[in-house]
Design a protein around this motif. Structure first.
Motif, PDB file in Angstrom:
ATOM      1  N   TRP A 255       0.844  -1.188   0.000  1.00 56.37           N
ATOM      2  CA  TRP A 255       0.000   0.000   0.000  1.00 56.37           C
ATOM      3  C   TRP A 255       0.889   1.252   0.000  1.00 56.37           C
ATOM      4  O   TRP A 255       1.767   1.403   0.840  1.00 56.37           O
ATOM      5  CB  TRP A 255      -0.908   0.011   1.225  1.00 56.37           C
ATOM      6  N   ILE A 260      -1.518   2.369   5.502  1.00 61.25           N
ATOM      7  CA  ILE A 260      -2.747   1.877   6.134  1.00 61.25           C
ATOM      8  C   ILE A 260      -2.471   1.304   7.516  1.00 61.25           C
ATOM      9  O   ILE A 260      -3.388   1.124   8.305  1.00 61.25           O
ATOM     10  CB  ILE A 260      -3.466   0.841   5.265  1.00 61.25           C
ATOM     11  N   ASP A 288      -6.946   5.288   5.444  1.00 61.01           N
ATOM     12  CA  ASP A 288      -7.847   4.250   4.928  1.00 61.01           C
ATOM     13  C   ASP A 288      -8.019   3.133   5.948  1.00 61.01           C
ATOM     14  O   ASP A 288      -7.966   1.943   5.625  1.00 61.01           O
ATOM     15  CB  ASP A 288      -7.333   3.685   3.597  1.00 61.01           C
ATOM     16  N   TRP A 292      -9.790  -4.253   5.190  1.00 60.88           N
ATOM     17  CA  TRP A 292      -9.486  -4.470   3.783  1.00 60.88           C
ATOM     18  C   TRP A 292      -9.753  -5.929   3.422  1.00 60.88           C
ATOM     19  O   TRP A 292      -9.479  -6.842   4.198  1.00 60.88           O
ATOM     20  CB  TRP A 292      -8.020  -4.156   3.492  1.00 60.88           C
ATOM     21  N   ARG A 304      -8.219  -5.851  -4.455  1.00 62.75           N
ATOM     22  CA  ARG A 304      -8.341  -5.517  -3.039  1.00 62.75           C
ATOM     23  C   ARG A 304      -9.281  -4.327  -2.903  1.00 62.75           C
ATOM     24  O   ARG A 304      -9.413  -3.515  -3.823  1.00 62.75           O
ATOM     25  CB  ARG A 304      -6.978  -5.215  -2.411  1.00 62.75           C
ATOM     26  N   GLU A 305      -9.947  -4.237  -1.759  1.00 58.42           N
ATOM     27  CA  GLU A 305     -10.877  -3.137  -1.526  1.00 58.42           C
ATOM     28  C   GLU A 305     -10.971  -2.852  -0.035  1.00 58.42           C
ATOM     29  O   GLU A 305     -10.801  -3.741   0.803  1.00 58.42           O
ATOM     30  CB  GLU A 305     -12.272  -3.469  -2.067  1.00 58.42           C
ATOM     31  N   LEU A 306     -11.249  -1.597   0.283  1.00 57.27           N
ATOM     32  CA  LEU A 306     -11.570  -1.199   1.646  1.00 57.27           C
ATOM     33  C   LEU A 306     -13.072  -1.366   1.813  1.00 57.27           C
ATOM     34  O   LEU A 306     -13.855  -0.727   1.116  1.00 57.27           O
ATOM     35  CB  LEU A 306     -11.149   0.252   1.885  1.00 57.27           C
TER      36      LEU A 306
END
Length: 343
Positions: A255, A260, A288, A292, A304-306
């Motif tokens: 990241w 993060i 963020d 995740w 990947r996503e939050l």
């Protein structure tokens, strides 16, 4: 649910969260900086032999500004009391720094125990400039900046790669780690994966292989804190140029340019969110922050996503775990225990 608290307390919380009972017999812990009572896991045979294993920052002898280090103990949980407690591992050497304890625990399928260990964020100007830290994570005679693998009684596990010497002899599984605060065993492959706090813009997800060198402090996709990561610089501040291969193990993903601050790791296997089967879920403390979700294609990261989770605004997620009911349970730094299910 068995929960550890930074202050040194351990509590048993009922499934519905309505009651909380303190556990007695917990040893004293060093709570300065990032220290405290840290991870806790159950013995693979807990149903028949009720041992638990927990990590904590252990102070050195005496008083005042004394060294501390990550320690791991095991004890039998009888009711709400710890009995027959034994310290089975002590990080070597202890240092006066208060950060980067690592301290995540994960049992392998063969019932050996992985322990992640930070390099303790100290600097040695005789070896490197203060901006890049010391070479302790590369020093195979110490357990700083390493993953170790031991038997449940604390003895070295058979089958380790044999890369350690001195105090680390027989214990080391991998090295070159900065501060791995998440660890989980992949449910299909049995591989160890870790999340790791990098420097600014260099947080990583790694598949940790036997004898692997993960580069710290010689190489990172992150930059020295305060450096200009973006703009015309475009990441030129990356330590060692960023790219790990061929000399070091590349992260599965990282990241950047923001941090993060990954705090934990798990692989989802429940039925509550069938579309997440086999996905990695990790908590985040920094920019963020939240939870995740990382989708893997083999050992490669596909996406990947939050996640958007109600009630998490402004919360630093310290731990993500799957309950036996298939839902997610989150612990935050503000002291909240949150269950995530479907509306």
């Amino acid at each position: 649910m068995l929960i550890t608290q930074k202050s040194g307390g351990m509590v048993i919380v009922s499934a519905g969260g309505g009651s909380k009972v303190s556990v007695t017999g917990v040893p004293s812990v060093a709570t300065g900086g990032q220290g405290g009572l840290l991870d806790v896991v159950l013995d693979p045979d807990f149903a028949t032999t009720p041992w638990i294993y927990f990590s904590y920052s252990e102070a050195g002898a005496g008083s005042g500004s004394n060294p501390a280090g990550t320690a791991v103990a095991r004890a039998q949980l009888v009711g709400n009391a710890l009995q027959n407690l034994t310290v089975i591992f002590r990080q070597s050497p202890k240092v006066t720094a208060n950060n980067h304890f690592g301290a995540r625990l994960a049992f392998r399928v063969d019932k050996t125990l992985f322990i992640t260990l930070g390099e303790r964020q100290t600097y040695d100007s005789a070896n490197l400039t203060a901006t890049r830290g010391a070479l302790f994570a590369q020093d195979l005679s110490t357990t700083r900046g390493k993953v170790v693998r031991i038997q449940r009684d604390g003895s070295p596990a058979t089958g380790n790669p044999g890369i350690g010497s001195g105090a680390a002899a027989g214990l080391l599984w991998s090295y070159g780690h900065r501060n791995p605060q998440g660890a989980a065993i992949h449910p299909t492959t049995g591989d160890l994966w870790v999340t790791e706090h990098g420097p600014q813009g260099g947080d990583e997800l790694n598949r940790v292989t036997s004898g692997g060198n993960y580069g710290w402090p010689l190489v990172s996709y992150g930059c020295v804190y305060g450096a200009s990561y973006s703009g015309s610089n475009n990441g030129a501040c990356r330590i060692g140029g960023g790219t790990h291969a061929p000399g070091y193990s590349e992260p599965a993903t990282y990241w950047g340019p923001t941090s993060i601050a990954p705090s934990s790791l798990m692989f989802y296997t429940g039925s509550g969110f069938p579309e997440w089967q086999g996905n990695a879920l990790l908590g985040a403390l920094g920019t963020d922050q939240g939870v995740w979700r990382v989708v893997l294609n083999g050992n490669a990261v596909a996406s990947r996503e939050l996640l958007s989770i109600s009630g998490l605004a402004g919360e630093r997620v310290r731990l993500v775990r799957q309950g036996p009911d298939g839902w997610l349970y989150l612990l935050t730094d503000s002291g909240k225990l949150i269950r995530v299910d479907r509306p």
